[in-house]
Scaffold this motif. Sequence first.
Motif, short mmCIF file in Angstrom:
data_model
loop_
_atom_site.label_atom_id
_atom_site.label_comp_id
_atom_site.label_asym_id
_atom_site.label_seq_id
_atom_site.Cartn_x
_atom_site.Cartn_y
_atom_site.Cartn_z
N PHE A 143 0.84 -1.19 0.00
CA PHE A 143 0.00 0.00 0.00
C PHE A 143 0.89 1.24 0.00
CE2 PHE A 143 -2.32 -3.44 1.99
CZ PHE A 143 -3.52 -3.42 1.29
N PRO A 144 0.97 1.94 -1.15
CA PRO A 144 1.90 3.08 -1.28
C PRO A 144 1.70 4.17 -0.22
CG PRO A 144 1.03 2.44 -3.42
CD PRO A 144 0.27 1.67 -2.41
N HIS A 145 0.46 4.47 0.16
CA HIS A 145 0.25 5.55 1.12
C HIS A 145 0.82 5.19 2.49
CE1 HIS A 145 -3.20 2.91 1.86
NE2 HIS A 145 -3.38 3.51 3.02
N TRP A 198 5.24 5.72 6.45
CA TRP A 198 6.31 5.10 7.24
C TRP A 198 7.66 5.77 6.98
CZ3 TRP A 198 10.49 1.89 5.47
CH2 TRP A 198 11.25 1.34 6.51
N ILE A 199 7.99 6.02 5.72
CA ILE A 199 9.28 6.64 5.39
C ILE A 199 9.37 8.05 6.00
CG2 ILE A 199 10.71 7.55 3.52
CD1 ILE A 199 9.72 5.23 1.79
N SER A 200 8.29 8.80 5.90
CA SER A 200 8.30 10.17 6.44
C SER A 200 8.48 10.16 7.95
CB SER A 200 7.02 10.91 6.05
OG SER A 200 5.88 10.35 6.69
N GLN A 201 7.82 9.21 8.62
CA GLN A 201 7.95 9.15 10.08
C GLN A 201 9.32 8.61 10.51
OE1 GLN A 201 5.66 10.73 11.97
NE2 GLN A 201 4.99 11.17 9.88
N LEU A 202 9.95 7.80 9.65
CA LEU A 202 11.31 7.35 9.93
C LEU A 202 12.28 8.53 9.89
CD1 LEU A 202 13.44 5.19 10.44
CD2 LEU A 202 13.47 4.73 7.97
N PHE A 261 13.84 20.36 9.31
CA PHE A 261 13.67 19.89 7.93
C PHE A 261 12.87 18.59 7.89
CE2 PHE A 261 15.33 17.20 4.45
CZ PHE A 261 14.88 17.95 3.36
N THR A 262 13.12 17.68 8.84
CA THR A 262 12.40 16.41 8.83
C THR A 262 10.92 16.61 9.15
OG1 THR A 262 12.88 15.90 11.18
CG2 THR A 262 14.47 15.13 9.52
N PHE A 263 10.59 17.61 9.97
CA PHE A 263 9.18 17.90 10.23
C PHE A 263 8.50 18.41 8.96
CE2 PHE A 263 10.30 18.51 14.90
CZ PHE A 263 9.63 17.36 15.30
N VAL A 264 9.22 19.23 8.20
CA VAL A 264 8.67 19.73 6.93
C VAL A 264 8.47 18.58 5.96
CG1 VAL A 264 9.12 21.20 4.93
CG2 VAL A 264 9.67 22.04 7.22
N VAL A 265 9.44 17.65 5.91
CA VAL A 265 9.32 16.47 5.05
C VAL A 265 8.08 15.66 5.43
CG1 VAL A 265 10.35 14.24 4.46
CG2 VAL A 265 11.76 16.30 4.49
N LEU A 290 2.60 13.87 4.15
CA LEU A 290 1.18 13.76 4.50
C LEU A 290 0.31 14.38 3.41
CD1 LEU A 290 1.34 14.61 8.32
CD2 LEU A 290 0.77 12.40 7.30
N THR A 291 0.79 15.49 2.84
CA THR A 291 0.04 16.15 1.77
C THR A 291 -0.08 15.24 0.55
OG1 THR A 291 0.84 18.31 2.53
CG2 THR A 291 -0.08 18.20 0.31
#
Length: 411
Positions: free
Chosen positions: A9-11, A16-20, A176-180, A185-186
Motif C-alpha cells: 500500500f503506497p500511502h 512510514w518513510i516520512s515518520q522514519l 527539515f524532517t518535520f517539513v518532510v 502527509l500532503t
Amino acid sequence: MSVQNVFKFPHLVVLWISQLFSAIGDHLYVVAITWIAIQELGSSAAYVIGSGTFSSLFFGLLGGVYADRWNRFNIMIGTDLLRALFVALIPLIELVSEIHIWHLVLISVAVSGLGTFFNPSLQSSLPSLCKDPRLLQQTNALMDTTHRLARIFGPGLTGVFLLFLPLPHFFSLDSFTFVVSAIALTFIRKSFMKTRYIQSNPSQKRQTPLKDLTQAYHLLHNHKLLVWALISLGLVNLCWGAVYMVGVPLFTEKVLKESVAAFGLIGGAYGVGNIVSLFVVGNIKRNMIYMYIGHLILGVGFIVIASADTLWVALLGAVIAAFGSPMGDILLLTMIQTDFPETHIGKIYSFRALIGGLGLSLGTFLASFFYQLLPISVVMFIFSAIIIGVGLTGIIFLKRINLKPVFHLSK
C-alpha cells in the motif's frame, strides 16, 4: 498476514518513510538539546530535559481529546509545521544572539506539547488508513520501527553530522524532517480524505474536554483486559526507566569499566532486538498473553545484563530484553484501535501515553535514590524481578478470571 504486506500500500509506505525521517531528526534534536544544556548547566541540565517530559504529561490527555474532535489530517499537518518552526528558532537565534537556557526550555515544552497532539491523531488514523483490517497489527508494528531504527542509526549519524555541521544546526535538520513529514502527509491526502472523520453533533461540540475524558474513562473502566494491561504498562515502564535509562549506563561505566562507546553498542544491540521482535509480533495472534510473555523476556534480558562480567554478555542481554519489549506495545495499541469507538481512540491512546509516561518518570526518579543505597547490580536485579513478577501476575490474572485474552475488530 506478514509485515511485508504493508508495503503493498503506497500511502502506508510514504507515511512510514516520512515518520522514519522524522524519528531520526528527533534523535538529533535530543542529542543537541541535551548536550547544549549539559554544557550550560552541568548536572542541572535535567531541568531542560524534564520540562519536555512535564509538557508531555500536562498536555497529553488534551491532545487525545482534540484528536477525536478535529480533523486528524489537519492536526498532523499543523503540528508538524509548528514543530518545524519552533525547532528552527534555535539556529536563527544563534545567528543574531546567544542561546540561553530559557530558549531551550521553551523549545522543549513546545515540541513535546505539540507531539501530544500529533501522536494520538496518527494512531487514531491508522485503522481507517489500513485497507484491510487484518493488516492493522502489522501496520502498527511497522510504524513502531521508526523510533527503534532511529535508535540504531542515530548514534552513527550523530558522529557523521558532527564532522561538518555545528551542533545547533542539528535543530535545522530536525526542522527539515518535520517539513518532510508535512509534505509526505500532503501527498497521501486522498487516503486521509477517505477516512471517516468524526463530525461531532452540536451538543458534542459544546462538551468540555473534561466531559469527553470522563466518557472515555468510563469506556476504559469497563474494559477489564485493557485496565490491567495499562497497570502492567505503568509498572513495567517504571522498572524499565530504572534499569535501562539509569542502570545500564551506570553498570557499563562502574561495573564493566567500559567507555561511552560501549554504552552506545548496548543501545544499538537493544535496537536490533527491537526490530527483530517487531517483525515477529506483526505475525502473532491478537492474544494479550503474549504481552505478559514479553514482560518475562524483558525481565530475563535485564537480569542477563545485570549478571554480565563482559561487554559481550551485556550485549546478549540487551538483545534478549529488547525482543520482549515491543510485544506488549504493539498488542496494546492494536487493542485500543479495535476495541473502542473511533470517536474515543485518541483519548484512550492518551490515557495509555499518560500512564506509561508517569511510570517512566517515576522509575528514573526512584532509580537515583536506590542506586545510592545499594550496589548497581542489586538494584537492577530488583527491578528486573518486578518486571518478571508483572508478567507472571498478568498470565495468572487472565486464567483466574477466565477472561478471554483475544481481541478483534469490533466496530
